[in-house]
Design a protein around this motif. Structure first.
Motif, PDB file in Angstrom:
ATOM      1  N   GLU A   1       0.821  -1.219   0.000  1.00 41.96           N
ATOM      2  CA  GLU A   1       0.000   0.000   0.000  1.00 41.96           C
ATOM      3  C   GLU A   1       0.852   1.264   0.000  1.00 41.96           C
ATOM      4  OE1 GLU A   1      -2.639  -0.257   3.394  1.00 41.96           O
ATOM      5  OE2 GLU A   1      -3.219  -2.292   2.825  1.00 41.96           O
ATOM      6  N   LYS A   2       2.156   1.091  -0.103  1.00 45.84           N
ATOM      7  CA  LYS A   2       3.125   2.205  -0.134  1.00 45.84           C
ATOM      8  C   LYS A   2       3.103   3.012   1.156  1.00 45.84           C
ATOM      9  CE  LYS A   2       2.777   2.646  -5.197  1.00 45.84           C
ATOM     10  NZ  LYS A   2       2.195   3.453  -6.271  1.00 45.84           N
ATOM     11  N   LYS A   3       2.708   2.339   2.254  1.00 49.70           N
ATOM     12  CA  LYS A   3       2.749   3.030   3.550  1.00 49.70           C
ATOM     13  C   LYS A   3       4.102   2.827   4.207  1.00 49.70           C
ATOM     14  CE  LYS A   3      -2.206   2.814   4.423  1.00 49.70           C
ATOM     15  NZ  LYS A   3      -3.254   1.899   4.876  1.00 49.70           N
TER      16      LYS A   3
ATOM     17  N   ARG B   1      -8.325   0.720 -15.598  1.00 53.06           N
ATOM     18  CA  ARG B   1      -7.062   1.219 -15.070  1.00 53.06           C
ATOM     19  C   ARG B   1      -6.522   0.296 -13.979  1.00 53.06           C
ATOM     20  NH1 ARG B   1      -5.703   6.546 -14.334  1.00 53.06           N
ATOM     21  NH2 ARG B   1      -5.852   6.199 -12.102  1.00 53.06           N
ATOM     22  N   TYR B   2      -5.190   0.328 -13.839  1.00 54.40           N
ATOM     23  CA  TYR B   2      -4.584  -0.383 -12.720  1.00 54.40           C
ATOM     24  C   TYR B   2      -4.890   0.377 -11.430  1.00 54.40           C
ATOM     25  CZ  TYR B   2      -2.040  -3.448 -15.865  1.00 54.40           C
ATOM     26  OH  TYR B   2      -1.733  -4.393 -16.800  1.00 54.40           O
ATOM     27  N   GLY B   3      -4.776  -0.326 -10.313  1.00 54.85           N
ATOM     28  CA  GLY B   3      -5.021   0.312  -9.021  1.00 54.85           C
ATOM     29  C   GLY B   3      -3.831   1.139  -8.577  1.00 54.85           C
ATOM     30  N   GLU B   4      -3.832   1.485  -7.316  1.00 53.85           N
ATOM     31  CA  GLU B   4      -2.825   2.398  -6.778  1.00 53.85           C
ATOM     32  C   GLU B   4      -1.714   1.672  -6.031  1.00 53.85           C
ATOM     33  OE1 GLU B   4      -2.901   5.693  -7.360  1.00 53.85           O
ATOM     34  OE2 GLU B   4      -4.670   5.276  -8.600  1.00 53.85           O
ATOM     35  N   GLU B   5      -1.839   0.318  -5.903  1.00 54.22           N
ATOM     36  CA  GLU B   5      -0.817  -0.390  -5.129  1.00 54.22           C
ATOM     37  C   GLU B   5       0.499  -0.486  -5.895  1.00 54.22           C
ATOM     38  OE1 GLU B   5      -1.924  -4.157  -3.334  1.00 54.22           O
ATOM     39  OE2 GLU B   5      -2.586  -3.028  -1.579  1.00 54.22           O
ATOM     40  N   ARG B   6       1.542  -0.781  -5.164  1.00 54.80           N
ATOM     41  CA  ARG B   6       2.857  -1.003  -5.739  1.00 54.80           C
ATOM     42  C   ARG B   6       2.762  -2.082  -6.825  1.00 54.80           C
ATOM     43  NH1 ARG B   6       7.672   0.521  -2.867  1.00 54.80           N
ATOM     44  NH2 ARG B   6       6.471   0.777  -0.952  1.00 54.80           N
TER      45      ARG B   6
ATOM     46  N   GLU C   1       1.464  -1.976  -9.682  1.00 57.36           N
ATOM     47  CA  GLU C   1       0.303  -1.913 -10.572  1.00 57.36           C
ATOM     48  C   GLU C   1       0.527  -0.888 -11.689  1.00 57.36           C
ATOM     49  OE1 GLU C   1      -3.107  -3.727  -7.662  1.00 57.36           O
ATOM     50  OE2 GLU C   1      -3.042  -1.558  -7.808  1.00 57.36           O
ATOM     51  N   ASP C   2       1.471  -1.214 -12.595  1.00 60.64           N
ATOM     52  CA  ASP C   2       1.601  -0.395 -13.795  1.00 60.64           C
ATOM     53  C   ASP C   2       2.011  -1.271 -14.966  1.00 60.64           C
ATOM     54  OD1 ASP C   2       4.569   0.089 -14.615  1.00 60.64           O
ATOM     55  OD2 ASP C   2       4.552   0.314 -12.438  1.00 60.64           O
TER      56      ASP C   2
END
Ligand code: 2DT
Length: 212
Positions: free
Chosen positions: A58-60, A145-150, A152-153
């Motif tokens: 979650e990039k926290k 679209r891809y999500g926001e998690e690490r 996901e591109d």
């Protein structure tokens, strides 16, 4: 007579291939046909190790690349006693991602060999079948679209797909490719047939050790 063991069935594939949906449908279909079955997923974010991984995804938090790789691996090893117990009791386990995601994702990072990335998972319970849900990058993109998690591109996912292809060259693992571009129901039917084959084969074969 001892109960027949359950099968270890793993679903792998790139993001958006429908792994989670298909795992749930498979477990339900197996249960309805009288086969004891349970779903598992990796990472299992509920454990202490899993919470570290979840914060990273979650990039926290930041974790050094080798370190997080070994945490993903440890997160599988910590579940092994429970997995073996369930399989021995006759429960089929349907697993959303496993060591193959571990190796494919880390080795898509610069400076990591596939060989190093598989080492920490050598000896895990070997899946009776690994169903690879195949979807082209274009089809994956058309699913939104891809999500926001690490991770996901699109560029990273395409590197991951290359690594999965390399892993699939290994004939010691029972890979089965599933065309994931069809309707949810058609993909399910294919997965269910391949899974029943694996369940029947597992009844007469001991559980193996992965990459050993
Ligand atoms: P999901 O929870 O959406 O499946 O995303 N991953 C997974 C790794 O990098 N190594 C691993 O060993 C495993 C099991 C894939 C989880 C993300 O974590 C990546 C996507």
């Amino acid at each position: 007579m001892a109960a027949k063991r359950g099968a270890l069935i793993v679903l792998e594939g790139v993001d958006k291939a429908g792994k989670t949906t298909q795992c749930k449908m498979l477990v339900q279909a197996l249960q309805q046909s009288g086969y004891p079955a349970e779903m598992m997923r990796f990472p299992d974010r509920s454990t202490t190790i899993g919470k570290l991984i979840s914060a990273y995804l979650e990039k926290k938090s930041e974790l050094e690349d080798h370190t997080v790789h070994l945490l993903f691996s440890a997160n599988r090893w910590e579940m092994v006693p429970e997995m073996k117990r369930k399989l021995e009791q006759g429960t089929t386990l349907v697993v959303d991602r496993y060591a193959f995601s571990g190796a494919a994702f880390t080795s898509a990072k610069p400076g990591f060999s596939l060989d190093w990335c598989t080492r920490s998972d050598v000896g895990l319970p070997k899946p009776d079948v690994v169903l690879f849900l195949q979807l082209s990058p274009a089809e994956a993109a058309s699913r939104g679209r891809y999500g926001e998690e690490r991770y996901e591109d699109a560029a990273f996912q395409s590197a991951v797909l290359d690594r999965f292809r390399q892993l699939m060259d290994d004939s010691s693992v029972n890979w089965k490719v599933v065309d994931a571009s069809g309707s949810v129901d058609d993909v399910h039917k294919d997965i269910a047939l391949k899974s029943l084959d694996a369940i029947h084969a597992a009844q007469t074969q001991p559980l193996g050790e992965l990459w050993k």
